[in-house]
Design an enzyme around this catalytic site. Structure first.
Site, PDB file in Angstrom:
ATOM      1  N   THR A  14       4.529   1.652  41.496  1.00  0.00           N
ATOM      2  CA  THR A  14       4.568   2.005  40.443  1.00  0.00           C
ATOM      3  C   THR A  14       4.543   1.331  38.866  1.00  0.00           C
ATOM      4  O   THR A  14       4.192   1.406  37.732  1.00  0.00           O
ATOM      5  CB  THR A  14       5.290   2.867  40.727  1.00  0.00           C
ATOM      6  OG1 THR A  14       6.783   2.304  41.126  1.00  0.00           O
ATOM      7  CG2 THR A  14       5.062   4.044  41.678  1.00  0.00           C
ATOM      8  N   ASN A  15       5.605   0.245  38.913  1.00  0.00           N
ATOM      9  CA  ASN A  15       6.119  -0.695  37.795  1.00  0.00           C
ATOM     10  C   ASN A  15       4.702  -1.417  37.283  1.00  0.00           C
ATOM     11  O   ASN A  15       4.610  -1.437  36.134  1.00  0.00           O
ATOM     12  CB  ASN A  15       7.097  -1.558  38.375  1.00  0.00           C
ATOM     13  CG  ASN A  15       8.699  -0.839  37.266  1.00  0.00           C
ATOM     14  OD1 ASN A  15       8.057  -0.046  36.358  1.00  0.00           O
ATOM     15  ND2 ASN A  15       9.363  -0.735  37.576  1.00  0.00           N
ATOM     16  N   LYS A  59       3.391 -15.428  53.376  1.00  0.00           N
ATOM     17  CA  LYS A  59       5.399 -15.827  53.347  1.00  0.00           C
ATOM     18  C   LYS A  59       4.726 -17.687  52.787  1.00  0.00           C
ATOM     19  O   LYS A  59       5.697 -18.317  52.299  1.00  0.00           O
ATOM     20  CB  LYS A  59       6.047 -15.100  53.823  1.00  0.00           C
ATOM     21  CG  LYS A  59       7.319 -15.577  54.256  1.00  0.00           C
ATOM     22  CD  LYS A  59       8.357 -14.974  55.481  1.00  0.00           C
ATOM     23  CE  LYS A  59      10.211 -15.178  54.836  1.00  0.00           C
ATOM     24  NZ  LYS A  59      10.811 -15.105  55.401  1.00  0.00           N
ATOM     25  N   ASN A 103      11.617 -10.752  35.457  1.00  0.00           N
ATOM     26  CA  ASN A 103      12.087 -10.201  36.319  1.00  0.00           C
ATOM     27  C   ASN A 103      12.750  -8.582  35.912  1.00  0.00           C
ATOM     28  O   ASN A 103      13.281  -8.419  34.672  1.00  0.00           O
ATOM     29  CB  ASN A 103      13.189 -10.627  37.811  1.00  0.00           C
ATOM     30  CG  ASN A 103      13.122  -9.487  38.768  1.00  0.00           C
ATOM     31  OD1 ASN A 103      12.117  -8.410  38.988  1.00  0.00           O
ATOM     32  ND2 ASN A 103      14.227  -9.797  39.139  1.00  0.00           N
ATOM     33  N   HIS A 105      15.217  -5.910  37.395  1.00  0.00           N
ATOM     34  CA  HIS A 105      16.277  -5.114  38.267  1.00  0.00           C
ATOM     35  C   HIS A 105      16.940  -4.237  38.376  1.00  0.00           C
ATOM     36  O   HIS A 105      17.236  -3.778  36.644  1.00  0.00           O
ATOM     37  CB  HIS A 105      17.304  -6.701  38.407  1.00  0.00           C
ATOM     38  CG  HIS A 105      18.063  -6.328  39.492  1.00  0.00           C
ATOM     39  ND1 HIS A 105      17.707  -6.579  40.774  1.00  0.00           N
ATOM     40  CD2 HIS A 105      19.166  -5.777  39.724  1.00  0.00           C
ATOM     41  CE1 HIS A 105      18.762  -6.323  41.947  1.00  0.00           C
ATOM     42  NE2 HIS A 105      19.578  -5.476  40.355  1.00  0.00           N
ATOM     43  N   ASP A 146      18.209 -12.980  40.688  1.00  0.00           N
ATOM     44  CA  ASP A 146      18.695 -12.097  39.636  1.00  0.00           C
ATOM     45  C   ASP A 146      19.883 -12.707  38.780  1.00  0.00           C
ATOM     46  O   ASP A 146      20.099 -12.217  38.860  1.00  0.00           O
ATOM     47  CB  ASP A 146      19.652 -11.290  40.311  1.00  0.00           C
ATOM     48  CG  ASP A 146      18.497 -10.474  41.045  1.00  0.00           C
ATOM     49  OD1 ASP A 146      17.395 -10.140  40.675  1.00  0.00           O
ATOM     50  OD2 ASP A 146      18.801  -9.678  42.076  1.00  0.00           O
ATOM     51  N   GLU A 175      12.773   2.118  33.313  1.00  0.00           N
ATOM     52  CA  GLU A 175      12.145   1.183  34.073  1.00  0.00           C
ATOM     53  C   GLU A 175      10.295   1.472  33.446  1.00  0.00           C
ATOM     54  O   GLU A 175       9.441   0.373  32.741  1.00  0.00           O
ATOM     55  CB  GLU A 175      11.399   0.340  35.024  1.00  0.00           C
ATOM     56  CG  GLU A 175      12.456   0.263  35.724  1.00  0.00           C
ATOM     57  CD  GLU A 175      12.769  -0.183  37.020  1.00  0.00           C
ATOM     58  OE1 GLU A 175      13.735  -0.457  38.020  1.00  0.00           O
ATOM     59  OE2 GLU A 175      11.991   1.102  38.068  1.00  0.00           O
TER      60      GLU A 175
END
Length: 190
Positions: A14-15, A59, A103, A105, A146, A175
């Site tokens: 969504t972001n 990964k 980023n 958070h 973070d 956001e």
């Protein structure tokens, strides 16, 4: 000069969709690529529907990062934006893009950050702790989850009656309102 951005995302997206839509008519920023570490991430469908190319690296490919870096260089990516990306960014990318990876958070870092603290886990921890505020933190990405330098924070009130879902809704609104603007600001100065 137009800046090319790659978005890294692991989930629904969504972001990422909000960012793509925000910059869709920009003369200074082009969302050139969406990368994911999950083949079934819904963000890939969102990117496709919005005409943004996407690619999945599994990964083991993220661990070293050389193939990812090669693709970013091939596409002349200037800046990298994380939007719900849940694995550590490889050192090779951090070194190739110093202070050019950011980023978002879903808490007011340094509270409720670190490995394993994402999405609903963060909102559950905020409610369990009885916090009166929560919010978002946009920060540069470094070698530690973070812990990069904070660029921007925005807050929202948390009432005693709020559930984790209520907090999530408030944080998502922050956001969507702020992240594209902060990306635009940071990209313009880097």
């Amino acid at each position: 000069m137009k800046r090319n951005i790659a978005i890294l995302a692991s989930g629904s997206g969504t972001n990422a969709e909000n960012i793509i839509r925000y910059f869709s008519k920009s003369t200074s920023v082009c969302i050139k690529l969406v990368l994911s570490n999950k083949e079934d991430a819904y963000v890939l469908r969102r990117a496709e529907s919005l005409g943004v190319p996407s690619k999945v690296f599994l990964k083991d490919q993220w661990a070293g990062g050389e193939a990812i870096l090669a693709l970013l260089k091939e596409l002349e990516i200037d800046f990298v934006v994380l939007a719900g990306f849940l694995i550590r960014v490889p050192d090779v990318l951090l070194h190739a893009y110093p202070n050019k990876i950011i980023n978002i958070h879903p808490s007011l870092l340094p509270k409720y950050g670190g490995k394993g603290m994402y999405g609903d886990r963060v909102h559950e921890a905020v409610v369990a702790a009885g916090e009166e505020t929560s919010g978002i933190t946009v920060h540069y990405v470094n070698e530690h989850y973070d812990e990069g330098a904070v660029i921007f924070q925005a807050t929202c009130a948390v009432s005693k009656e709020d559930t984790p879902s209520d907090v999530a809704a408030k944080v998502h609104a922050l956001e969507y309102a702020h992240y594209p603007l902060i990306i635009e600001e940071v990209v313009s100065i880097r």
